[in-house]
Design a protein around this motif. Structure first.
Motif, mmCIF file in Angstrom:
data_model
loop_
_atom_site.group_PDB
_atom_site.id
_atom_site.type_symbol
_atom_site.label_atom_id
_atom_site.label_comp_id
_atom_site.label_asym_id
_atom_site.label_seq_id
_atom_site.Cartn_x
_atom_site.Cartn_y
_atom_site.Cartn_z
ATOM 1 N N TYR A 245 -40.776 -56.275 21.666
ATOM 2 C CA TYR A 245 -41.657 -57.393 22.039
ATOM 3 C C TYR A 245 -41.209 -58.073 23.338
ATOM 4 O O TYR A 245 -41.454 -59.246 23.554
ATOM 5 N N GLN A 246 -40.485 -57.331 24.182
ATOM 6 C CA GLN A 246 -40.036 -57.839 25.497
ATOM 7 C C GLN A 246 -39.084 -59.028 25.370
ATOM 8 O O GLN A 246 -39.007 -59.875 26.264
ATOM 9 N N ILE A 247 -38.343 -59.107 24.264
ATOM 10 C CA ILE A 247 -37.411 -60.218 24.043
ATOM 11 C C ILE A 247 -36.021 -59.799 24.507
ATOM 12 O O ILE A 247 -35.491 -58.781 24.047
ATOM 13 N N PRO A 248 -35.423 -60.571 25.420
ATOM 14 C CA PRO A 248 -34.067 -60.237 25.866
ATOM 15 C C PRO A 248 -33.063 -60.371 24.716
ATOM 16 O O PRO A 248 -33.226 -61.217 23.834
ATOM 17 N N GLN A 249 -32.035 -59.531 24.751
ATOM 18 C CA GLN A 249 -30.949 -59.633 23.775
ATOM 19 C C GLN A 249 -29.692 -59.065 24.423
ATOM 20 O O GLN A 249 -29.775 -58.318 25.392
ATOM 21 N N PRO A 250 -28.508 -59.448 23.904
ATOM 22 C CA PRO A 250 -27.267 -58.920 24.483
ATOM 23 C C PRO A 250 -27.218 -57.392 24.385
ATOM 24 O O PRO A 250 -27.743 -56.805 23.433
ATOM 25 N N SER A 251 -26.592 -56.759 25.373
ATOM 26 C CA SER A 251 -26.448 -55.295 25.355
ATOM 27 C C SER A 251 -25.499 -54.882 24.238
ATOM 28 O O SER A 251 -25.693 -53.875 23.578
ATOM 29 N N LYS A 252 -24.425 -55.667 24.077
ATOM 30 C CA LYS A 252 -23.435 -55.376 23.039
ATOM 31 C C LYS A 252 -23.739 -56.276 21.850
ATOM 32 O O LYS A 252 -23.744 -57.503 21.970
ATOM 33 N N LEU A 253 -23.998 -55.673 20.691
ATOM 34 C CA LEU A 253 -24.431 -56.428 19.520
ATOM 35 C C LEU A 253 -23.274 -56.693 18.555
ATOM 36 O O LEU A 253 -22.789 -55.779 17.898
ATOM 37 N N LEU A 254 -22.837 -57.958 18.506
ATOM 38 C CA LEU A 254 -21.771 -58.367 17.586
ATOM 39 C C LEU A 254 -22.386 -59.296 16.546
ATOM 40 O O LEU A 254 -22.613 -60.482 16.819
ATOM 41 N N PRO A 255 -22.676 -58.794 15.338
ATOM 42 C CA PRO A 255 -23.362 -59.585 14.311
ATOM 43 C C PRO A 255 -22.558 -60.820 13.872
ATOM 44 O O PRO A 255 -21.334 -60.783 13.824
ATOM 45 N N LEU B 156 -25.143 -65.027 29.765
ATOM 46 C CA LEU B 156 -26.538 -64.662 30.028
ATOM 47 C C LEU B 156 -26.625 -63.417 30.911
ATOM 48 O O LEU B 156 -27.702 -63.020 31.335
ATOM 49 N N ASN B 157 -25.465 -62.815 31.183
ATOM 50 C CA ASN B 157 -25.430 -61.535 31.897
ATOM 51 C C ASN B 157 -25.447 -60.421 30.852
ATOM 52 O O ASN B 157 -25.253 -60.669 29.668
ATOM 53 N N ASN B 158 -25.636 -59.222 31.289
ATOM 54 C CA ASN B 158 -25.611 -58.050 30.398
ATOM 55 C C ASN B 158 -26.616 -58.148 29.253
ATOM 56 O O ASN B 158 -26.285 -57.848 28.108
ATOM 57 N N LEU B 159 -27.821 -58.600 29.574
ATOM 58 C CA LEU B 159 -28.881 -58.634 28.572
ATOM 59 C C LEU B 159 -29.742 -57.396 28.761
ATOM 60 O O LEU B 159 -29.844 -56.849 29.869
ATOM 61 N N LYS B 160 -30.355 -56.957 27.683
ATOM 62 C CA LYS B 160 -31.322 -55.858 27.782
ATOM 63 C C LYS B 160 -32.599 -56.344 27.101
ATOM 64 O O LYS B 160 -32.591 -57.329 26.367
ATOM 65 N N ILE B 161 -33.683 -55.645 27.347
ATOM 66 C CA ILE B 161 -34.953 -56.028 26.739
ATOM 67 C C ILE B 161 -35.109 -55.275 25.424
ATOM 68 O O ILE B 161 -35.033 -54.049 25.378
ATOM 69 N N GLY B 162 -35.323 -56.044 24.361
ATOM 70 C CA GLY B 162 -35.521 -55.462 23.034
ATOM 71 C C GLY B 162 -37.006 -55.380 22.717
ATOM 72 O O GLY B 162 -37.855 -55.519 23.603
ATOM 73 N N ALA C 152 -31.240 -60.422 17.511
ATOM 74 C CA ALA C 152 -31.254 -59.135 18.206
ATOM 75 C C ALA C 152 -31.694 -58.064 17.220
ATOM 76 O O ALA C 152 -31.407 -58.160 16.026
ATOM 77 N N PHE C 153 -32.384 -57.073 17.739
ATOM 78 C CA PHE C 153 -32.896 -56.005 16.891
ATOM 79 C C PHE C 153 -31.897 -54.860 16.843
ATOM 80 O O PHE C 153 -31.443 -54.370 17.874
#
Length: 188
Positions: free
Chosen positions: A102-112, A94-100, A78-79
């Motif tokens: 280069y149009q790559i989906p990633q989680p909305s909430k980012l937990l490294p 696989l719910n709550n994804l957003k587009i990062g 995720a970016f």
């Protein structure tokens, strides 16, 4: 191999992948997922890095759902805007994804998640050589993300993306296996 050779290969193999129809992608992705789920190498792995497909990459949703049901820890790239870099983050659904980028989906909430914890990596590429070299988009994202892990690496692609060979640079990633809709290639 010069950068212009790699650039030429990137253009060729991205074009080949983009010519696949949605039905072909779905069918081939299902065959790839089936092969992944039957691999001995995935047994006893608890932290698994996957990717969320973009640009006609093989779709691993079936594998991700299986791993989530099996209570595995799934991480995806995720970016992080503020850091201007990619990190692995926990994927809990696989719910709550957003587009990062280069149009790559990633989680909305980012937990490294620290890459040192990863046991297994399923990674995409534009092409893979039969001996395990990965040709990515040339941004070095996976090279940096996986620099601190000695996890097993499995390249995931369509069979048309497997090429005889190309010359490696020191930073180029190597994978232990390549999985396509037609075969599992052990590279090491």
């Amino acid at each position: 191999m010069t950068n212009s050779d790699k650039t030429r290969l990137r253009v060729i193999y991205l074009k080949k992948r983009l010519l696949l129809t949605p039905d072909e992608i779905q069918q081939k992705s299902r065959q790839i997922c089936e092969k992944i789920l039957h691999l001995k190498q995935i047994e006893n792995k608890n932290v698994i890095a996957c990717y969320l497909s973009a640009n006609n990459e093989p779709d691993l949703k079936e594998v991700i759902v299986h791993f989530l049901k099996a209570k595995k820890n799934i991480v995806v790239p995720a970016f992080f805007e503020k850091l201007r870099q990619y990190k692995f983050v926990k994927l809990s659904s696989l719910n709550n994804l957003k587009i990062g980028p280069y149009q790559i989906p990633q989680p909305s909430k980012l937990l490294p998640v620290d890459s040192i914890k990863i046991d297994l990596v399923l990674l995409p590429g534009l092409a893979f050589s039969e001996d395990g070299l990965r040709l990515g988009y040339g941004k070095g994202v996976y090279d940096r993300l996986l620099a601190n892990t000695d996890a097993s690496k499995i390249g995931v692609c369509f069979d048309l993306q497997v090429i005889d060979n190309f010359n490696a640079e020191n930073h180029d990633l190597r994978v232990d296996f390549i999985i396509t809709e037609k075969r599992v290639i052990k590279t090491s």
